[in-house]
Scaffold this active site. Structure first.
Site, PDB file in Angstrom:
ATOM      1  N   THR A   1      64.764 -12.186  26.554  1.00  0.00           N
ATOM      2  CA  THR A   1      65.841 -12.467  25.596  1.00  0.00           C
ATOM      3  C   THR A   1      67.064 -13.041  26.295  1.00  0.00           C
ATOM      4  OG1 THR A   1      65.074 -10.661  24.188  1.00  0.00           O
ATOM      5  CG2 THR A   1      67.326 -11.441  23.834  1.00  0.00           C
TER       6      THR A   1
ATOM      7  N   SER B   1      58.974 -10.834  28.102  1.00  0.00           N
ATOM      8  CA  SER B   1      58.656  -9.541  28.719  1.00  0.00           C
ATOM      9  C   SER B   1      57.335  -8.977  28.227  1.00  0.00           C
ATOM     10  CB  SER B   1      59.787  -8.543  28.468  1.00  0.00           C
ATOM     11  OG  SER B   1      60.021  -8.381  27.079  1.00  0.00           O
TER      12      SER B   1
ATOM     13  N   THR C   1      63.622  -7.100  27.881  1.00  0.00           N
ATOM     14  CA  THR C   1      63.825  -5.654  27.789  1.00  0.00           C
ATOM     15  C   THR C   1      62.566  -4.864  27.453  1.00  0.00           C
ATOM     16  OG1 THR C   1      64.526  -5.897  25.475  1.00  0.00           O
ATOM     17  CG2 THR C   1      66.258  -5.896  27.160  1.00  0.00           C
TER      18      THR C   1
END
Length: 355
Positions: free
Chosen positions: A23, A72, A106
């Site tokens: 992100t 991620s 994340t």
């Protein structure tokens, strides 16, 4: 005649910033694109992103280090190996670097942080950070999180503390941190121990809890794995639930799993229907570790585990037990290749409970 005292020149901290995507590097399609921003297809390289964010740490020199951009949800063990080697080699090539900051998606940030914490042996701080909202959207936390991570990586007290995570102004140990919310800005927690400290609004670093031991005897087993491992052994996680019958466990064994972490029910036990499959896995030579799906769970040594040939996972989460077991199995393979005394399951058990 009095002479003015000349103050010694203080060397400006030099912090390497490694971008891995996520992100933090993505581009929202509109100012409130906080959920489906990946659909824009735009991922900014770290040097371009740093330039667009402007001055973040006037007291530190930022040294961009390229990696590859990944979501991620796409990062995996081979990426961890390459990232660890990149950090190790950069530290060796440029001893003037004060520390490292890794920007990361994340969703798996806690897993990458834990792998690096186990695999690296550096005095310089390694700090992971990310963002819950892309940098070009309203209310983005990208710049603030990077500023905080830079401050922690530049702080002399962070040296020798292992890998740290800075999110939302809080400083976490890689061992303890987990992502607890999907979209909230304060998404990261460390149950039950809490953060190590905080980064104040003026970028002052405040530590309130003792740093974890990053050089304990058990952790020595993980060192040098990145030197020789081409790939890490397959270790899977099986989630227990009411009525689970062991089909997933059998599937993992058939797929070639060398280890399985059973994220059991909250007491730290698998569902009754899974026991036969776990016994079959142990008989096939698979190392099985009993964990729990509870965020504050604890699985100590117990008679029923020892009787079935299962190892106790202690208070580590299932995802972090998986990473530790992958590295331990890789270390055991290296011992076997060098005709050294092979690490047995009891040694693996002792190490897992000591982390």
């Amino acid at each position: 005649m009095m002479h003015a005292r000349v103050q010694p020149e203080t060397r400006r901290p030099r912090v390497a910033v490694i971008g891995t995507g996520g992100t933090f590097a993505m581009h929202g399609r509109h100012r409130f694109d906080w959920i489906e921003y990946a659909d824009s297809g735009v991922i900014h390289p770290i040097d371009a992103l740093l330039q667009s964010l402007g001055e973040l740490a006037p007291d530190a020199e930022i040294v961009p280090v390229p990696f590859r951009s990944l979501g991620s949800v796409a990062i995996g063990p081979n990426d961890w190996l390459e990232l660890a080697r990149l950090i190790r080699d950069a530290a060796a090539a440029d001893p003037s670097l004060t520390g490292f900051v890794v920007t990361h998606g994340t969703a798996t940030l806690e897993e990458t942080a834990w792998f690096l914490d186990l695999a690296l042996s550096l005095d310089q701080p390694v700090v992971l950070t990310g963002a819950q909202r892309p940098a070009n959207t309203d209310g983005s936390d990208a710049a603030a999180n990077l500023r905080g991570a830079m401050a922690v990586a530049s702080d002399p007290r962070s040296r020798g503390a292992g890998v740290l995570v800075v999110m939302g102004g809080a400083i976490f140990a890689a061992r303890d941190v987990t992502k607890a919310a999907s979209f909230e800005l304060a998404a990261f927690e460390a149950p039950p121990y809490g953060p190590l400290g905080r980064v104040d609004a003026d970028a002052r670093v405040v530590y309130r809890r003792r740093m974890p031991d990053s050089e304990g005897a058990s952790r020595a087993r993980f060192r040098n794995v990145i030197d020789h491992a081409v790939a890490l052994p397959r270790v899977d996680i099986s989630m227990s639930y009411a009525g689970a019958d062991g089909a997933a466990i059998r599937g993992f064994v058939q797929a070639g799993a060398r280890g399985i972490v059973c994220a059991g029910l909250t007491p730290g036990r698998a569902a009754s229907g899974e026991r036969a499959a776990l016994l079959e896995a142990v008989a096939a030579g698979v190392v099985v570790v009993q964990s729990t799906r509870s965020p504050r769970g604890l699985v100590p040594r117990q008679r029923f585990l020892a009787a079935d040939g299962l190892l106790a996972g202690g208070d580590l989460s299932a995802q972090k037990l998986r990473i530790a077991l992958m590295l331990l199995l890789a270390a055991r393979d290296a011992q076997a290749a060098q005709d050294e005394t092979r690490m047995n399951d009891e040694a693996i058990q002792a190490c897992l409970l000591d982390l």
